[in-house]
Design an enzyme around this catalytic site. Sequence first.
Site, mmCIF file in Angstrom:
data_model
loop_
_atom_site.group_PDB
_atom_site.id
_atom_site.type_symbol
_atom_site.label_atom_id
_atom_site.label_comp_id
_atom_site.label_asym_id
_atom_site.label_seq_id
_atom_site.Cartn_x
_atom_site.Cartn_y
_atom_site.Cartn_z
ATOM 1 N N ASN A 17 -8.775 10.577 4.894
ATOM 2 C CA ASN A 17 -8.598 10.536 3.237
ATOM 3 C C ASN A 17 -9.783 10.209 2.749
ATOM 4 O OD1 ASN A 17 -8.494 7.733 3.209
ATOM 5 N ND2 ASN A 17 -6.310 7.900 3.687
ATOM 6 N N ARG B 102 -14.491 -21.180 39.144
ATOM 7 C CA ARG B 102 -14.140 -19.632 39.086
ATOM 8 C C ARG B 102 -14.119 -18.997 40.494
ATOM 9 N NH1 ARG B 102 -20.151 -16.837 38.698
ATOM 10 N NH2 ARG B 102 -21.285 -18.267 40.039
ATOM 11 N N HIS C 73 -17.845 -19.804 33.209
ATOM 12 C CA HIS C 73 -19.139 -20.230 32.422
ATOM 13 C C HIS C 73 -18.653 -21.019 31.227
ATOM 14 C CE1 HIS C 73 -20.324 -17.003 35.005
ATOM 15 N NE2 HIS C 73 -21.596 -17.280 35.070
ATOM 16 N N GLY D 2 -2.204 -4.263 11.747
ATOM 17 C CA GLY D 2 -2.766 -4.946 10.500
ATOM 18 C C GLY D 2 -3.996 -4.964 10.588
ATOM 19 N N HIS E 163 0.735 -1.335 -0.136
ATOM 20 C CA HIS E 163 0.105 0.055 -0.077
ATOM 21 C C HIS E 163 0.864 1.383 0.058
ATOM 22 C CE1 HIS E 163 -3.730 -2.387 1.425
ATOM 23 N NE2 HIS E 163 -2.530 -3.102 1.662
ATOM 24 N N SER F 214 -19.188 -12.162 38.489
ATOM 25 C CA SER F 214 -19.677 -13.318 38.044
ATOM 26 C C SER F 214 -18.260 -14.251 37.799
ATOM 27 C CB SER F 214 -20.558 -13.315 36.844
ATOM 28 O OG SER F 214 -21.645 -12.923 37.007
ATOM 29 N N HIS G 143 -1.328 -1.480 7.428
ATOM 30 C CA HIS G 143 -0.878 -1.501 5.911
ATOM 31 C C HIS G 143 0.100 -0.613 5.377
ATOM 32 C CE1 HIS G 143 -4.664 0.965 6.174
ATOM 33 N NE2 HIS G 143 -4.047 1.538 5.312
ATOM 34 N N HIS H 55 -25.545 -18.868 25.823
ATOM 35 C CA HIS H 55 -24.490 -18.632 26.976
ATOM 36 C C HIS H 55 -23.740 -19.916 27.165
ATOM 37 C CE1 HIS H 55 -26.270 -14.853 27.337
ATOM 38 N NE2 HIS H 55 -25.704 -14.568 28.264
ATOM 39 N N GLU I 120 -15.836 -6.420 25.236
ATOM 40 C CA GLU I 120 -14.730 -7.394 25.177
ATOM 41 C C GLU I 120 -13.442 -7.180 24.150
ATOM 42 O OE1 GLU I 120 -18.601 -9.267 26.832
ATOM 43 O OE2 GLU I 120 -18.078 -8.282 25.175
ATOM 44 N N HIS J 166 -4.124 3.305 -2.961
ATOM 45 C CA HIS J 166 -4.425 2.534 -1.688
ATOM 46 C C HIS J 166 -3.921 1.337 -1.605
ATOM 47 C CE1 HIS J 166 -6.619 0.781 1.468
ATOM 48 N NE2 HIS J 166 -6.773 1.816 1.983
#
Length: 699
Positions: free
Chosen positions: A214, A385, A490, A143, A42, A412, A82, A502, A441, A289
């Site tokens: 751009n 957990r 979980h 990237g 690029h 949790s 890029h 879930h 997340e 590009h």
Amino acid sequence: MATANASQTSASFHEDGSPDRLAIDTIRTLSMDAVQQANSGHPGTPMALAPVAYTLWRQFLRYDPATPDWPNRDRFVLSVGHASMLLYALLHLAGVEEIGADGVKSGKPAVSLDDIRQFRQLDSKTPGHPEYRMTTGVETTTGPLGQGCGNSVGMAIAERALAARFNRPDFTLFDHDVYVLCGDGDMMEGVSGEAASVAGHLALSNLCWIYDSNHISIEGSTEIAFTEDVGKRFEGYGWNVIHVDDANDTQAVADALATFRATADKPTLIVVHSVIGWGSPRAGSEKAHGEPLGEDNIRATKKAYGWPEDAKFLVPDGVAEAFNTALVANGGKAREEWQALFEAYRARFPAEATEFDGLREGRIPAGWDADIPTFPADAKGIASRDAGGKVINAIGPHVPMLIGGAADLSPSTKTNLTFQGAGSLEPGNYGGRNVHYGVREHGMGAIANGMALSYLRSYTATFLVFADYMRAPIRLAAIMEVPTIFVFTHDSIGVGEDGPTHQPIEHLATLRAIPGLDTIRPGDANEVAEAWKVALSHTHEPTALIFSRQALPTLDRGRYAPAAGLARGAYVLADAEGGDPEVILIGTGSEVSLVVDAHEKLTAEGVRSRVVSMPSWYLFEKQDVEYRESVFPPSVRPRVAVEQAGSMGWDRYVGTDGTTVTMSTFGASAPLAKLQEKYGFTVENVAKLARELIEKARA
């Protein structure tokens, strides 16, 4: 510096004779020549952003080319990965010195002119996208668009956390800034918005994103898909927004950067308007590009620059020297002052200095595991957990830079650090240990990687099913070989009534498929403790810790093998009595106690069975053949693997004569006991299959 395919030795041929413009056009021409020679890459973005990047490095970046790993350097992140030739050209002209894998300078340049000629070629130091560890001066692998933006937020958080931990009156060890070049693609990806929202909330005034607006993407003008006012969006996030109308106006760029440096209460977004592939007859086109310009277009572009049309990989005399001198005058001087300050700091605060030495070297403080609990045998047991929560809070006080949090799920996931003084990392209290990521997340994973790239031992937490939302940063952590810890709870149909949305099925297989990621699913509380020990011992690989919501029996380690066997990935938990085993029962996580019960049933029936706890395929595959065959003797072909997840991958351990008790469908909404019965996760079913395999082997 030597030239290539040209004899010009000064700026005399240049249209305006400006040393700055000469350096900028050197960056541009190196970029177009490298892309053309590789016939891949690029060229447009490096050409358009050369004035912006040059101004940043030349006037503002506190960076020492001779010591590119000094801790208080400013970070430069090329999120538009890029445009990698932009960074390689900068590293080359700056004279950055290479640091080897052993942390010692090699005596070679980080990026030589020959390296640039080898752009995108096998085993070169100039791959298609910047890769951390491969090229000195690359702060993070970029990237996948938006990831560098997310990493930068983690780097900015890390600076604040390090300052809170180590700075003292008259000893400002940490006050560096983080700069990012990003583009329309970054702004479209949701991860950048998640990360920017966190940065605005935390008022990270040490963070500056330079957005190349751009209006071009691979499909053409961004008008077809992206018409929002990005500046207003970032104002809503709580950022300071500055507009620069022309990327070639280096004074306006400098003024904007100076404003950032003077802003003390929020991060800054500098919106720079550019024409991609500036100076090229194809400017603004897809060719500028995403593909080489072509020899004729390159000649025409160089002519527009006032550049020798036939010159290739030309670095005019004096350009690199002037650029290096400017960096050394700024960053080199700052580095020398910092080093002197740190030596004085060491004399005044030796314990803190030693602690930071350990962080730089990837070491955990001595005695960090002294308070990790040993869990007594308990048939009722504890959810892994919950055991994880106890373990991390036993470790936390001894590992001050263990910092992390959950995607709004710490009650949790049980990953909240609750010991005295832990606190929350928030505006005005960057010494807190708990990061509140909100329901983000993807951004959480990218931010945690940035923290790991900046000396912290970062961790994240969410439900296993939501690993889908953070696949990219998990994969990039593995590519970069950084020890980010990803906690997932979980972990199975044990979620019960929450139902298929879930209940993770394919997630373990997809995590195990990531090269370099240690995915550990411990079977009881003591394996949880060992899993955390392994995770924190890793220095070059990330870890996914897989924990249950439901209680798991804590095995009697006086009767069964010690949980320390987890460090080898798989181990014989219980063995056959009176001879070699007739069948091997394999379990992970919540299914370990199930196969133990099946083993006891079979033993009572006179069947010789072996139980293998296999929490980590990754660690097991690192063992030598002798050990692996001691766990899975080739002569014992009847094998049953039991896991409340998809079967993919288990064939390598059960072979053609074995079978699995796994999931071939999504789950269902029902109480756990009903689900276990429906899908065959019962002692009776496992024992039945074991007997059938033995009979088949005898036939």
